[in-house]
Design an enzyme around this catalytic site. Structure first.
Site, PDB file in Angstrom:
ATOM      1  N   ARG A 147       0.863  -1.180   0.000  1.00 29.16           N
ATOM      2  CA  ARG A 147       0.000   0.000   0.000  1.00 29.16           C
ATOM      3  C   ARG A 147       0.898   1.227   0.000  1.00 29.16           C
ATOM      4  O   ARG A 147       1.832   1.321   0.806  1.00 29.16           O
ATOM      5  CB  ARG A 147      -0.905   0.019   1.232  1.00 29.16           C
ATOM      6  N   TYR A 159      -2.749  11.544   6.484  1.00 27.04           N
ATOM      7  CA  TYR A 159      -2.970  10.143   6.868  1.00 27.04           C
ATOM      8  C   TYR A 159      -1.974   9.216   6.181  1.00 27.04           C
ATOM      9  O   TYR A 159      -1.665   9.376   5.014  1.00 27.04           O
ATOM     10  CB  TYR A 159      -4.377   9.679   6.467  1.00 27.04           C
ATOM     11  N   ASP A 220      -5.078   4.105  -0.153  1.00 26.25           N
ATOM     12  CA  ASP A 220      -6.227   4.400   0.713  1.00 26.25           C
ATOM     13  C   ASP A 220      -6.531   5.893   0.646  1.00 26.25           C
ATOM     14  O   ASP A 220      -5.739   6.709   1.129  1.00 26.25           O
ATOM     15  CB  ASP A 220      -5.886   3.981   2.157  1.00 26.25           C
ATOM     16  N   HIS A 222      -8.966   7.125   2.140  1.00 30.26           N
ATOM     17  CA  HIS A 222      -9.433   7.386   3.493  1.00 30.26           C
ATOM     18  C   HIS A 222     -10.640   8.299   3.581  1.00 30.26           C
ATOM     19  O   HIS A 222     -10.683   9.236   4.405  1.00 30.26           O
ATOM     20  CB  HIS A 222      -8.277   7.930   4.342  1.00 30.26           C
ATOM     21  N   GLU A 246      -8.974   2.395  -2.051  1.00 33.46           N
ATOM     22  CA  GLU A 246      -9.775   2.130  -0.866  1.00 33.46           C
ATOM     23  C   GLU A 246     -10.484   3.361  -0.334  1.00 33.46           C
ATOM     24  O   GLU A 246      -9.914   4.456  -0.362  1.00 33.46           O
ATOM     25  CB  GLU A 246      -8.838   1.591   0.215  1.00 33.46           C
ATOM     26  N   GLU A 272     -14.166  -0.824   5.978  1.00 35.40           N
ATOM     27  CA  GLU A 272     -13.516  -0.983   7.291  1.00 35.40           C
ATOM     28  C   GLU A 272     -14.298  -0.308   8.409  1.00 35.40           C
ATOM     29  O   GLU A 272     -14.127  -0.662   9.580  1.00 35.40           O
ATOM     30  CB  GLU A 272     -12.081  -0.481   7.260  1.00 35.40           C
ATOM     31  N   ARG A 293     -13.924  -4.711   2.996  1.00 32.24           N
ATOM     32  CA  ARG A 293     -12.806  -4.365   3.875  1.00 32.24           C
ATOM     33  C   ARG A 293     -13.053  -4.601   5.360  1.00 32.24           C
ATOM     34  O   ARG A 293     -12.193  -4.327   6.203  1.00 32.24           O
ATOM     35  CB  ARG A 293     -12.465  -2.870   3.706  1.00 32.24           C
ATOM     36  N   GLU A 349      -4.743  -7.270   4.899  1.00 32.45           N
ATOM     37  CA  GLU A 349      -3.876  -6.179   5.378  1.00 32.45           C
ATOM     38  C   GLU A 349      -3.111  -6.696   6.603  1.00 32.45           C
ATOM     39  O   GLU A 349      -3.690  -7.373   7.456  1.00 32.45           O
ATOM     40  CB  GLU A 349      -4.714  -4.966   5.769  1.00 32.45           C
ATOM     41  N   TRP A 412     -11.363  12.633   7.994  1.00 36.76           N
ATOM     42  CA  TRP A 412      -9.935  12.379   8.191  1.00 36.76           C
ATOM     43  C   TRP A 412      -9.534  11.131   7.500  1.00 36.76           C
ATOM     44  O   TRP A 412     -10.251  10.135   7.545  1.00 36.76           O
ATOM     45  CB  TRP A 412      -9.605  12.320   9.685  1.00 36.76           C
TER      46      TRP A 412
HETATM   47  C1  CS2 Z   1      -6.703   2.496   7.666  1.00 40.47           C
HETATM   48  C2  CS2 Z   1      -6.552   2.428   9.128  1.00 40.47           C
HETATM   49  O1  CS2 Z   1      -5.472   0.516   7.571  1.00 40.47           O
HETATM   50  C3  CS2 Z   1      -6.290   1.220   7.005  1.00 40.47           C
HETATM   51  O2  CS2 Z   1      -6.764   0.946   5.911  1.00 40.47           O
HETATM   52  O3  CS2 Z   1      -7.798   2.998   7.112  1.00 40.47           O
HETATM   53  O4  CS2 Z   1      -5.256   2.747   9.396  1.00 40.47           O
HETATM   54  C4  CS2 Z   1      -7.454   3.321   9.919  1.00 40.47           C
HETATM   55  O5  CS2 Z   1      -7.108   4.638   9.753  1.00 40.47           O
HETATM   56  C5  CS2 Z   1      -7.371   2.944  11.371  1.00 40.47           C
HETATM   57  O6  CS2 Z   1      -7.663   1.616  11.518  1.00 40.47           O
HETATM   58  C6  CS2 Z   1      -8.308   3.766  12.219  1.00 40.47           C
HETATM   59  O7  CS2 Z   1      -8.314   3.295  13.488  1.00 40.47           O
HETATM   60 MG    MG Z   2      -8.304   2.139   5.271  1.00 40.70          MG
END
Ligand code: CS2
Ligand code: MG
Length: 412
Positions: A147, A159, A220, A222, A246, A272, A293, A349, A412
């Protein structure tokens, strides 16, 4: 086999973890991960005050009945806190059933459908040289899929970029990005979508030029883009053949993905922050994503995530289970047992936990040549060392948040 005791264990070796430990009247124990990053204590209270009293005296064998009881008798359904609590109970009961049967959990889920689980790791850099070093370091560790997260000119912090602060905290080992920062308030970060959209395609062009066409690359976004910006990014990344893009747009509005699909063939991964199959109904039925995810820890446990993935399988949609450091080794082991048994496994992951975490959680899973395997110990194959756990009390930590240049709060 009656549930005799239920403990909620909070420890913070490298970061906060919440673990449910169930013990039966014949001495079998089961662990379940209930870690909800930045809101850990809410799940602790839900478990301690409302769930634990209901578990004592129940038949530990009745996993599905216990799931339905916890989900329906609460009246208030879904959501991250409830589903993390239900997940911890479900996972702990599968751990116990595996031990009672003398089998690893994946055998109870139908046995192995593959020899190992392809993983991806988090490479990141504030600029290209740092990013290239990070990709090489992950390849040297054994990762076969990477990634890629990059800094954006003009943005102070963003991020996914491992920071030196994390570097020092991890005894000088270059460590992946740990999103939750210890402190009494969430850190404020800045964001600008247009700078990001201009910068990211150029980064992937450079990465492909440096590392070639084969290496599976993931990114990602995000949750930060509007649907049309997401479509724009997906399209601009098509030449670089991503394994997946993602969380390209917040998916509460599942229809948003229709617009993205209309404009790009870049594979999409979402989920996620989803907690139940109902969060996926439209995007799976309309073929709007390619990877699910969700993590076992946040989606009602092994029992419920299996239902999500079985539904996804009808649409050739594969798993891409969430596996950052805020999924504990117990949650990771549960993901591996499920991932090894299902047919529609895609990728896992895998952010490696810190040394102190590995002392607290004794794990029998293996990571070889880029592939995870849960191991063949009865149950999940993870045990928690209470003395080690006791050394690291909870430390308040929050995920950061974003503000745009004009001060508007942004995803975020
Ligand atoms: C992220 C995470 O791993 C990922 O794909 O989106 O790092 C996410 O930010 C954290 O799990 C938040 O707690
Ligand atoms: Mg993520």
């Amino acid at each position: 086999m009656i549930i005799d005791s239920a403990e909620v264990i909070v420890t913070s070796p490298d970061r906060n973890f919440v673990t449910l430990k169930l013990t039966t009247d014949d001495g079998l124990t089961g662990l379940g991960d209930a870690t909800l990053n930045g809101r850990e204590l809410a799940v602790v209270a839900y478990l301690t005050e409302h769930v634990v009293p209901l578990l004592l005296g129940r038949d530990a064998h009745r996993i599905e009945d216990t799931w339905q009881f916890l989900y329906r008798s609460a009246y208030w359904r879904r959501g991250p806190v409830t589903m993390a609590a239900v997940a911890a109970v479900d996972t702990a009961l599968w751990d116990i059933k595996g031990k009672a049967a003398g089998m690893p959990v994946y055998q109870l889920l139908g046995g192995a459908s593959r020899t190992g689980l392809l993983t991806y790791g988090h490479a990141s850099g504030k600029d290209l040289p740092e990013l290239f070093d990070s990709i090489r370091a992950h390849q040297e560790q054994g990762y076969r899929a990477i990634r890629v997260q990059t800094g954006v000119p003009g943005l102070k912090s963003i991020y996914g970029i491992a920071s030196n602060a994390t570097y020092e905290a991890m005894d000088g080992v270059r460590y992946d990005h740990e999103p939750a920062q210890r402190g009494a308030r969430p850190a404020e970060e800045d964001w600008d979508t247009r700078s990001y959209l201009r910068h990211v395609p150029a980064v992937f062009e450079a990465v492909r030029a440096e590392f070639g066409p084969e290496l599976p690359l993931l990114h990602d976004a995000h949750h930060r883009l509007t649907p049309i910006q997401a479509a724009q990014l997906g399209k601009s990344l098509e030449p670089y053949d991503l394994f997946w893009l993602e969380d390209v747009t917040p998916a509460e509005n599942q229809e948003a993905l229709r617009l993205v699909r209309q404009h790009t063939t870049t594979p999409l991964a979402i989920g996620e922050i989803f907690n139940t199959v109902w969060d996926y109904q439209q995007i799976i039925r309309e073929q709007l994503i390619d990877y699910v995810r969700s993590a076992v820890t946040h989606t009602g446990g092994i029992s419920h995530l299996k239902k999500v993935l079985d539904y996804a399988a009808q649409y050739q949609i594969k798993s891409g289970m969430h596996g950052p450091t805020d999924i504990s080794p117990v949650g990771m082991a549960a993901a591996m047992h499920l991932g090894l048994s299902i047919h529609n496994f895609g990728i896992q992951e895998y952010m490696r936990h810190g040394a102190r975490t590995d002392e607290v959680f004794r794990q029998s899973f293996t990571w070889t040549d880029g592939y995870l395997h849960p191991g063949d110990a009865p149950g999940l194959g993870v045990e928690l060392d209470p003395d080690e756990a006791g050394k690291y009390p909870y430390v308040q930590a929050y995920l950061p948040f974003n503000r745009l240049h004009d001060g508007t709060v942004h995803d975020w």
